[in-house]
Scaffold this active site. Structure first.
Site, PDB file in Angstrom:
ATOM      1  N   ASP A  65     -58.189 -71.743  85.166  1.00  0.00           N
ATOM      2  CA  ASP A  65     -58.355 -71.530  86.608  1.00  0.00           C
ATOM      3  C   ASP A  65     -59.609 -72.248  87.134  1.00  0.00           C
ATOM      4  O   ASP A  65     -59.494 -73.362  87.637  1.00  0.00           O
ATOM      5  CB  ASP A  65     -58.386 -70.026  86.927  1.00  0.00           C
TER       6      ASP A  65
ATOM      7  N   GLU B 297     -51.318 -62.754  92.113  1.00  0.00           N
ATOM      8  CA  GLU B 297     -52.645 -62.633  91.499  1.00  0.00           C
ATOM      9  C   GLU B 297     -53.248 -61.360  92.106  1.00  0.00           C
ATOM     10  O   GLU B 297     -53.480 -60.377  91.429  1.00  0.00           O
ATOM     11  CB  GLU B 297     -53.509 -63.856  91.829  1.00  0.00           C
TER      12      GLU B 297
HETATM   13  N1  HPA Z   1     -56.602 -67.930  93.406  1.00  0.00           N
HETATM   14  C1  HPA Z   1     -56.489 -68.448  94.628  1.00  0.00           C
HETATM   15  N2  HPA Z   1     -57.138 -69.532  95.009  1.00  0.00           N
HETATM   16  C2  HPA Z   1     -57.940 -70.142  94.137  1.00  0.00           C
HETATM   17  C3  HPA Z   1     -58.099 -69.638  92.861  1.00  0.00           C
HETATM   18  C4  HPA Z   1     -57.383 -68.487  92.477  1.00  0.00           C
HETATM   19  O1  HPA Z   1     -57.456 -67.960  91.347  1.00  0.00           O
HETATM   20  N3  HPA Z   1     -58.968 -70.473  92.248  1.00  0.00           N
HETATM   21  C5  HPA Z   1     -59.307 -71.430  93.127  1.00  0.00           C
HETATM   22  N4  HPA Z   1     -58.684 -71.230  94.276  1.00  0.00           N
HETATM   23 ZN    ZN Z   2     -55.888 -70.688  90.620  1.00  0.00          ZN
END
Ligand code: HPA
Ligand code: ZN
Length: 333
Positions: free
Chosen positions: A267, A189
């Site tokens: 998400d 990410e």
């Molecule tokens: N990334 C990492 N941790 C998280 C996310 C995310 O998109 N959403 C909630 N915790």
């Molecule tokens: Zn996430």
């Protein structure tokens, strides 16, 4: 409404300002403001870290089994309206136990909401480890969760990514696998493509959450395509957290062109301006995706889910029916 499986959804990320204010009052937790507009105005983020700071602060209002029940019930109601047939729901027990909430309240509240649900959604829980608390804390969390083993189907890895490579968590994933738990992990990410390779090879992850930065490594892209590794992409989240500067710049079309097994998810919908239907609408509008492509994304979501095969077949037939029903209709309707 297009039928979909939601495979990347943090239940704490469904805490809408209205419920936040209700729970704060119920539990006597002070908030900086109870004005819904002002609360929403705080939902502007420069990065994953700045989001997580607000996210962990807000979830302080979750204290009791009833709070977790109410949170999950509200999500399922909204998810039904979004076309969700199957939800594999992440939760972060460490962010609650760290604030003195018993892990039992988290498990019993969430699982009771799923059991009592009358939306018809098939739902299961996936417990995530906070990677920035490290592997020992993750192992302790898994041990503490095993008395509730029948209440969750898998484990995941989330929170701040950079500096916490998947390989750190090898032992806890091995232990989880031995317990028959399904394995997923957030990777690429904000972290580098190598984290995806580690999540697959060291942790045995069956799906990669996000994975969008994989596109920076052509050999990894080829591997993901050949092995049909599902990627749970969250477009509105990526824009909100500045993983990409704009929706136009999102790599989703390139991922589809590369033949990757992409799914679309929300998400943390309360924070990122949209549930899964809003994410589909956003990419459809931005990229002019045809109905066949949207149906393909929905089929991928069912194929990549951990639901029984019979259910998957039923839902894929619903996608086919949706596509047939759309023939001749205005695409944007
Ligand atoms: N990334 C990492 N941790 C998280 C996310 C995310 O998109 N959403 C909630 N915790
Ligand atoms: Zn996430």
């Amino acid at each position: 409404m297009l039928p979909v499986a939601e495979l990347h959804l943090h239940i704490e990320g469904t805490l809408e300002p209205e419920l936040l204010v209700t729970l704060a009052a119920r539990n006597g937790v002070p908030l900086p403001t109870t004005d819904l507009g002002e609360l929403r105005a705080r939902y502007r983020f420069a990065s994953l870290r700045s989001f997580l700071d607000l996210y962990y602060e807000s979830m302080r209002v979750l204290r009791t089994e009833q709070d977790f029940y109410d949170l999950a019930s509200a999500y399922l109601t909204r998810a039904k309206a979004a076309g969700v047939r199957r939800a594999e729901i992440f939760f972060d027990p460490q962010s609650h136990t760290g604030a003195g909430v018993p892990i039992e309240a988290v498990f019993t509240g969430l699982s009771a909401a799923l059991a009592d649900d009358d939306t018809g959604i098939s739902a299961d829980l996936v417990m995530c480890f906070l990677r920035d608390l490290g592997p020992d804390a993750a192992m302790d969390t898994l041990e503490a969760a095993l008395p509730f083993r029948e209440k969750f189907i898998g484990v995941g890895l989330d929170s701040t990514e950079i500096g916490y490579p998947p390989a750190l968590f090898r032992d806890v994933y091995r232990r989880a696998a031995a317990e028959g738990l399904r394995l997923v992990a957030h990777a690429a990410e904000e972290g580098p493509p190598d984290y995806v390779t580690e999540a697959l090879d060291v942790l045995g992850a069956e799906r990669i959450d996000h994975g969008v930065r994989s596109m920076e490594d052509p050999s990894l892209v080829a591997r993901l395509r050949d092995e049909r590794v599902p990627l749970t992409v969250c477009p509105l989240s990526n824009v909100a957290l500045r993983v990409v500067p704009t929706m136009r710049a999102h790599m989703l079309p390139a991922m589809l062109d590369a033949g990757l097994m992409v799914t679309v998810n929300s998400d943390d919908p309360a924070y990122f301006c949209g549930y899964v239907d809003d994410n589909f609408a956003a990419v459809r509008e931005e990229f002019g995706l045809p109905d066949e492509t949207l149906a393909g994304l929905a089929r991928n979501s069912f194929a990549a889910s951990f639901a029984p095969d019979l259910d998957k077949q039923k839902w894929k037939a619903e996608v086919d029916a949706w596509l047939t029903g759309r023939d001749g209709h205005d695409r944007m309707s």
